[in-house]
Design a protein around this motif. Structure first.
Motif, PDB file in Angstrom:
ATOM      1  N   LEU A  88     -45.109   5.890  19.028  1.00 49.15           N
ATOM      2  CA  LEU A  88     -45.968   5.670  20.193  1.00 49.15           C
ATOM      3  C   LEU A  88     -46.152   6.962  20.987  1.00 49.15           C
ATOM      4  CD1 LEU A  88     -47.601   3.773  21.965  1.00 49.15           C
ATOM      5  CD2 LEU A  88     -45.487   3.098  23.119  1.00 49.15           C
ATOM      6  N   LYS A  89     -45.114   7.766  21.072  1.00 48.92           N
ATOM      7  CA  LYS A  89     -45.202   9.051  21.765  1.00 48.92           C
ATOM      8  C   LYS A  89     -46.215   9.962  21.079  1.00 48.92           C
ATOM      9  CE  LYS A  89     -42.467  13.076  23.087  1.00 48.92           C
ATOM     10  NZ  LYS A  89     -41.113  13.712  23.055  1.00 48.92           N
ATOM     11  N   THR A  90     -46.153  10.017  19.748  1.00 47.87           N
ATOM     12  CA  THR A  90     -47.114  10.832  18.988  1.00 47.87           C
ATOM     13  C   THR A  90     -48.535  10.336  19.214  1.00 47.87           C
ATOM     14  OG1 THR A  90     -45.447  11.281  17.281  1.00 47.87           O
ATOM     15  CG2 THR A  90     -47.760  11.603  16.673  1.00 47.87           C
ATOM     16  N   PHE A  91     -48.700   9.034  19.221  1.00 45.75           N
ATOM     17  CA  PHE A  91     -50.013   8.435  19.457  1.00 45.75           C
ATOM     18  C   PHE A  91     -50.546   8.839  20.839  1.00 45.75           C
ATOM     19  CE2 PHE A  91     -52.709   4.838  20.805  1.00 45.75           C
ATOM     20  CZ  PHE A  91     -53.580   4.760  19.734  1.00 45.75           C
ATOM     21  N   CYS A  92     -49.688   8.796  21.836  1.00 47.29           N
ATOM     22  CA  CYS A  92     -50.106   9.176  23.190  1.00 47.29           C
ATOM     23  C   CYS A  92     -50.482  10.652  23.263  1.00 47.29           C
ATOM     24  CB  CYS A  92     -48.991   8.874  24.193  1.00 47.29           C
ATOM     25  SG  CYS A  92     -48.694   7.116  24.464  1.00 47.29           S
ATOM     26  N   ARG A  93     -49.706  11.500  22.640  1.00 48.63           N
ATOM     27  CA  ARG A  93     -49.998  12.944  22.638  1.00 48.63           C
ATOM     28  C   ARG A  93     -51.344  13.220  21.976  1.00 48.63           C
ATOM     29  NH1 ARG A  93     -45.469  16.826  22.941  1.00 48.63           N
ATOM     30  NH2 ARG A  93     -46.732  18.112  21.564  1.00 48.63           N
ATOM     31  N   ASP A  94     -51.628  12.508  20.891  1.00 49.94           N
ATOM     32  CA  ASP A  94     -52.899  12.700  20.190  1.00 49.94           C
ATOM     33  C   ASP A  94     -54.086  12.310  21.050  1.00 49.94           C
ATOM     34  OD1 ASP A  94     -51.589  13.627  17.980  1.00 49.94           O
ATOM     35  OD2 ASP A  94     -51.672  11.738  16.878  1.00 49.94           O
ATOM     36  N   HIS A  95     -53.863  11.421  22.018  1.00 52.28           N
ATOM     37  CA  HIS A  95     -54.970  10.928  22.832  1.00 52.28           C
ATOM     38  C   HIS A  95     -54.998  11.531  24.235  1.00 52.28           C
ATOM     39  CE1 HIS A  95     -55.216   7.965  19.599  1.00 52.28           C
ATOM     40  NE2 HIS A  95     -56.443   7.745  20.005  1.00 52.28           N
ATOM     41  N   LEU A  96     -54.262  12.624  24.442  1.00 53.10           N
ATOM     42  CA  LEU A  96     -54.384  13.350  25.700  1.00 53.10           C
ATOM     43  C   LEU A  96     -55.757  14.033  25.747  1.00 53.10           C
ATOM     44  CD1 LEU A  96     -50.837  14.983  26.001  1.00 53.10           C
ATOM     45  CD2 LEU A  96     -51.725  13.004  27.256  1.00 53.10           C
ATOM     46  N   PRO A  97     -56.258  14.366  26.944  1.00 52.95           N
ATOM     47  CA  PRO A  97     -57.606  14.954  27.072  1.00 52.95           C
ATOM     48  C   PRO A  97     -57.775  16.211  26.221  1.00 52.95           C
ATOM     49  CG  PRO A  97     -56.769  14.311  29.211  1.00 52.95           C
ATOM     50  CD  PRO A  97     -55.627  14.136  28.254  1.00 52.95           C
ATOM     51  N   ARG A  98     -58.998  16.444  25.801  1.00 51.97           N
ATOM     52  CA  ARG A  98     -59.326  17.618  24.982  1.00 51.97           C
ATOM     53  C   ARG A  98     -60.540  18.342  25.573  1.00 51.97           C
ATOM     54  NH1 ARG A  98     -56.904  17.711  19.921  1.00 51.97           N
ATOM     55  NH2 ARG A  98     -55.689  15.854  19.401  1.00 51.97           N
ATOM     56  N   PHE A  99     -60.458  18.660  26.855  1.00 56.62           N
ATOM     57  CA  PHE A  99     -61.597  19.306  27.517  1.00 56.62           C
ATOM     58  C   PHE A  99     -61.525  20.833  27.483  1.00 56.62           C
ATOM     59  CE2 PHE A  99     -61.441  15.173  29.927  1.00 56.62           C
ATOM     60  CZ  PHE A  99     -62.579  14.651  29.341  1.00 56.62           C
ATOM     61  N   SER A 100     -60.411  21.366  27.017  1.00 59.66           N
ATOM     62  CA  SER A 100     -60.296  22.820  26.928  1.00 59.66           C
ATOM     63  C   SER A 100     -60.759  23.290  25.552  1.00 59.66           C
ATOM     64  CB  SER A 100     -58.838  23.251  27.161  1.00 59.66           C
ATOM     65  OG  SER A 100     -58.727  24.655  27.094  1.00 59.66           O
ATOM     66  N   ARG A 101     -61.673  24.265  25.545  1.00 60.22           N
ATOM     67  CA  ARG A 101     -62.200  24.780  24.272  1.00 60.22           C
ATOM     68  C   ARG A 101     -61.506  26.093  23.934  1.00 60.22           C
ATOM     69  NH1 ARG A 101     -66.735  28.018  22.719  1.00 60.22           N
ATOM     70  NH2 ARG A 101     -67.233  28.316  24.917  1.00 60.22           N
ATOM     71  N   ARG A 102     -60.983  26.168  22.727  1.00 60.59           N
ATOM     72  CA  ARG A 102     -60.309  27.402  22.292  1.00 60.59           C
ATOM     73  C   ARG A 102     -61.351  28.448  21.924  1.00 60.59           C
ATOM     74  NH1 ARG A 102     -54.652  28.721  19.825  1.00 60.59           N
ATOM     75  NH2 ARG A 102     -54.304  28.004  21.929  1.00 60.59           N
ATOM     76  N   ILE A 103     -61.143  29.681  22.406  1.00 65.26           N
ATOM     77  CA  ILE A 103     -62.113  30.760  22.177  1.00 65.26           C
ATOM     78  C   ILE A 103     -61.422  31.968  21.551  1.00 65.26           C
ATOM     79  CG2 ILE A 103     -63.537  30.019  24.127  1.00 65.26           C
ATOM     80  CD1 ILE A 103     -62.338  32.394  25.685  1.00 65.26           C
ATOM     81  N   ASP A 104     -62.240  32.959  21.155  1.00 62.96           N
ATOM     82  CA  ASP A 104     -61.710  34.220  20.643  1.00 62.96           C
ATOM     83  C   ASP A 104     -62.194  35.366  21.533  1.00 62.96           C
ATOM     84  OD1 ASP A 104     -64.399  34.613  19.975  1.00 62.96           O
ATOM     85  OD2 ASP A 104     -64.092  33.988  17.896  1.00 62.96           O
ATOM     86  N   LEU A 105     -61.851  36.585  21.160  1.00 67.53           N
ATOM     87  CA  LEU A 105     -62.170  37.751  21.979  1.00 67.53           C
ATOM     88  C   LEU A 105     -63.670  37.928  22.169  1.00 67.53           C
ATOM     89  CD1 LEU A 105     -61.286  40.261  23.495  1.00 67.53           C
ATOM     90  CD2 LEU A 105     -61.226  41.497  21.314  1.00 67.53           C
ATOM     91  N   LYS A 106     -64.440  37.676  21.114  1.00 65.64           N
ATOM     92  CA  LYS A 106     -65.888  37.854  21.197  1.00 65.64           C
ATOM     93  C   LYS A 106     -66.494  36.888  22.213  1.00 65.64           C
ATOM     94  CE  LYS A 106     -70.038  38.048  18.303  1.00 65.64           C
ATOM     95  NZ  LYS A 106     -70.578  37.900  16.917  1.00 65.64           N
ATOM     96  N   GLN A 107     -66.013  35.664  22.218  1.00 66.61           N
ATOM     97  CA  GLN A 107     -66.532  34.687  23.175  1.00 66.61           C
ATOM     98  C   GLN A 107     -66.098  35.020  24.597  1.00 66.61           C
ATOM     99  OE1 GLN A 107     -64.717  31.485  20.865  1.00 66.61           O
ATOM    100  NE2 GLN A 107     -66.719  30.472  20.752  1.00 66.61           N
ATOM    101  N   LEU A 108     -64.924  35.627  24.734  1.00 65.93           N
ATOM    102  CA  LEU A 108     -64.431  36.021  26.055  1.00 65.93           C
ATOM    103  C   LEU A 108     -65.362  37.046  26.697  1.00 65.93           C
ATOM    104  CD1 LEU A 108     -62.202  35.991  28.232  1.00 65.93           C
ATOM    105  CD2 LEU A 108     -61.042  37.793  26.923  1.00 65.93           C
ATOM    106  N   GLU A 109     -65.919  37.936  25.900  1.00 63.11           N
ATOM    107  CA  GLU A 109     -66.792  38.979  26.428  1.00 63.11           C
ATOM    108  C   GLU A 109     -68.065  38.426  27.052  1.00 63.11           C
ATOM    109  OE1 GLU A 109     -67.365  41.419  23.035  1.00 63.11           O
ATOM    110  OE2 GLU A 109     -65.429  42.456  23.213  1.00 63.11           O
ATOM    111  N   SER A 110     -68.424  37.192  26.691  1.00 60.22           N
ATOM    112  CA  SER A 110     -69.653  36.598  27.235  1.00 60.22           C
ATOM    113  C   SER A 110     -69.430  35.962  28.612  1.00 60.22           C
ATOM    114  CB  SER A 110     -70.192  35.535  26.270  1.00 60.22           C
ATOM    115  OG  SER A 110     -69.297  34.442  26.193  1.00 60.22           O
ATOM    116  N   PHE A 111     -68.178  35.930  29.090  1.00 57.24           N
ATOM    117  CA  PHE A 111     -67.883  35.288  30.369  1.00 57.24           C
ATOM    118  C   PHE A 111     -68.603  35.960  31.534  1.00 57.24           C
ATOM    119  CE2 PHE A 111     -63.659  32.837  29.680  1.00 57.24           C
ATOM    120  CZ  PHE A 111     -64.253  32.180  28.625  1.00 57.24           C
TER     121      PHE A 111
END
Length: 576
Positions: free
Chosen positions: A303-326
């Motif tokens: 059940l703990k694993t299930f809950c962790r899997d369903h935590l929010p996913r609003f943060s998008r992972r980026i790389d250095l190239k995408q950072l430069e566009s900020f």
């Protein structure tokens, strides 16, 4: 002799005979059932209950007697997990606070063992000192009092009168004589063993609370739907409490009684069936929350694993190239730099809570010596960097230390709240500045405003001529910005200003004749150009270099300082 009195005496004698045949009353000791000491903490009681529930749960254990053992375990937990019932049992040997024969209370009662099952005005029998000798009780009791009646149908012997006499008399022994208005002790025991009428450590949720505190609020919730009559509720409570303890701060828990909240359960489609049901209010699929049912075996780890899997996913992972566009984005955002390969749990939790206020990103960084960390001014990891809506960058926190999830969420929430306030303050200032800009928007030169903007009362008129929408936006942006500079700041002549420079735009496609007054070709080869026009002297100068703010500002400063050579117009420009 009264037949009713005779019958009563016979019944009492039968009851006493049953007691005398037993060395001591058979009261089930909840401490022994759970295998804990009498001074055990609630945590120890909960752990013992959880362990035994797993062992004897009917879904797991098909052996004979497992179901009865499971009910016994639930009954024991029902008593010991409730502060008042536990206190009553410790004092009287009965969770309801009714003292009984040798029912676990060893205190001094002055030679008496008390039994009370009746209420005021109920029939009873009182055996006084020297009338009945050695009839039970602790410490060589000389006598005792004994009574029947009252609202309860179960005596302190641990059985109900109906159970004893139903075979003899073919039905309930009712009325005020024997207090037999309710069901049997066995049926009540079964009901209590599965009772989920009040989850002690789980908050009850109603419709109003669900809409206000759960629906689309960004926090993950673990929810139980149940009916009070269902079995196994305490087992569910124990598992959920264990999951909450390990993910405290990342989720909240609640229970919904579908007997009292029928409309809410119907609306959500979560009516329990033969057992309570477990749901997670998840943001895994979208930015809108939805209920997802947990259908695997009810084990804390799963059940703990299930809950962790369903935590929010609003943060998008980026790389250095995408950072430069900020630098080109004008929205408030926060970035987590960490060594984790995946988005950390704490950042996912915060992304749910603040997803309506910031854009969330995270990036993998292994060392502060990396160019990215140096560029952002980060000297320790993990770190959080934020950008205001005006593009201004701030290092919010470096060297983040996480003692536990709950305190970390609390501490970082305080940091994000402060940054949100700063962003709102800046946005308010930008709004006021934008209002000023609107007041000073560069107007389009027309026949109606020509005299006010570029008439002979204006010493110098700066005109941005364009032949495309893109060129217009470029010129308007540059002239608006340059007009706010201290050196060239002035008010539009149309507002009655006596300042020396005015600014305007000109649609070259529609006003070709106007441009022909300056040059025979009318600058037809130029998509955009800048004119400095002196109406009084009939002279002009042009700027056709790279159209960037610094160059335009330099040109206008040179005009203002007299460092630019002007040429006479071919004829007086006229706007149509």
């Amino acid at each position: 002799m009264n037949p009713r009195f005779t019958l009563s005496v016979i019944l009492v004698l039968l009851c006493l005979s049953l007691v005398l045949l037993t060395d001591e009353a058979k009261t089930i000791d909840p401490y022994k059932v759970l295998g804990v000491e009498k001074n055990a903490s609630q945590r120890e009681i909960q752990k013992a209950f959880h362990k035994l529930s797993l062992q004897y749960h009917p879904d797991k254990n098909k052996n004979k007697g497992a179901q009865e053992k499971f009910a016994e375990i639930n009954n024991a937990y029902e008593i010991l997990s409730d502060e008042e019932k536990r206190k009553n049992f410790d004092l009287y040997g009965d969770e309801k606070g009714n003292p009984g024969f040798d029912a676990g209370y060893t205190g001094n009662q002055g030679g008496y063992t008390y039994y009370t099952s009746g209420g005021q005005g109920q029939n009873g029998f009182n055996f006084r000192r020297n009338e009945w000798q050695n009839m039970g009780g602790q410490g060589g009791s000389k006598s005792f009092s004994f009574s029947f009646g009252g609202p309860s149908s179960q005596s302190s012997f641990g059985f109900g009168l109906n159970d004893i006499f139903s075979n003899l008399f073919g039905g309930d022994v009712g009325g005020g004589h024997f207090g037999g208005s309710g069901g049997s002790a066995r049926s009540r025991s079964s009901s209590q063993s599965g009772s989920g009428s009040s989850f002690k450590s789980i908050r009850n949720i109603n419709s109003k609370m669900f809409k206000k505190e759960i629906a689309d609020q960004g926090m993950t919730w673990l929810l139980l739907s149940y009916n009070p009559s269902l079995r196994g509720s305490h087992y569910h409570e124990s598992i959920i409490q264990e999951v909450l303890d390990s993910l405290q701060g990342a989720l909240k828990v609640g229970s919904i009684n579908c007997e009292t909240e029928k409309s809410l359960c119907t609306e959500l489609g979560i009516h329990p069936r033969q057992m309570p049901r477990v749901f997670v209010y998840s943001y895994r699929a979208s930015d809108k929350g939805s209920l997802v049912e947990y259908k695997d075996d009810l084990v804390a780890r799963s059940l703990k694993t299930f809950c962790r899997d369903h935590l929010p996913r609003f943060s998008r992972r980026i790389d250095l190239k995408q950072l430069e566009s900020f630098s080109g984005i004008r929205e408030p955002r926060v970035l987590l730099l960490s060594t984790k390969k995946d988005t950390p749990v704490i950042w996912r939790v915060l992304s749910g809570l603040y997803q309506k206020r910031f854009i969330f990103n995270d990036i993998e960084v292994h060392d502060v010596t990396e160019p990215m960390a140096k560029k952002l001014g980060v000297d320790a990891l993990p770190a959080i960097v934020g950008w205001l809506s005006n593009g201004e960058r701030h290092v919010l926190k470096v060297g983040i230390s996480v003692k536990d999830l709950q305190s970390a969420v609390h501490d970082l929430s305080a940091i994000l709240d402060d940054f949100d306030k700063k962003n709102k303050k800046e946005a308010s200032r930008q709004g006021r500045k934008q209002d000023d800009v609107i007041e000073k928007q560069v107007p389009l030169l027309t026949r109606d405003n020509f005299e006010a903007l570029c008439g002979e009362k204006t010493p110098v008129c700066i005109i941005g001529a364009f032949r495309s929408l893109k060129a217009r936006e470029k010129l308007e942006s540059i002239l608006t910005m340059v007009s706010q500079k201290p050196l060239s700041r002035q008010r539009n002549a149309a507002l009655g200003s006596k300042d020396s420079i005015s600014y305007s735009l000109l649609d070259a496609n529609r006003q070709q004749a106007f441009l022909n007054g300056f040059e025979k070709s009318g600058f037809k080869s130029s998509d955009k150009l800048l004119l400095a026009y002196k109406p009084r002297k009939g002279k002009f100068a042009t700027f056709e270099g790279e159209m960037i703010a610094e160059n335009v500002e330099g040109f206008i400063s040179s005009v203002f300082n007299g460092d630019v050579q002007f040429t006479e117009t071919r004829q007086k420009p006229v706007v149509k």
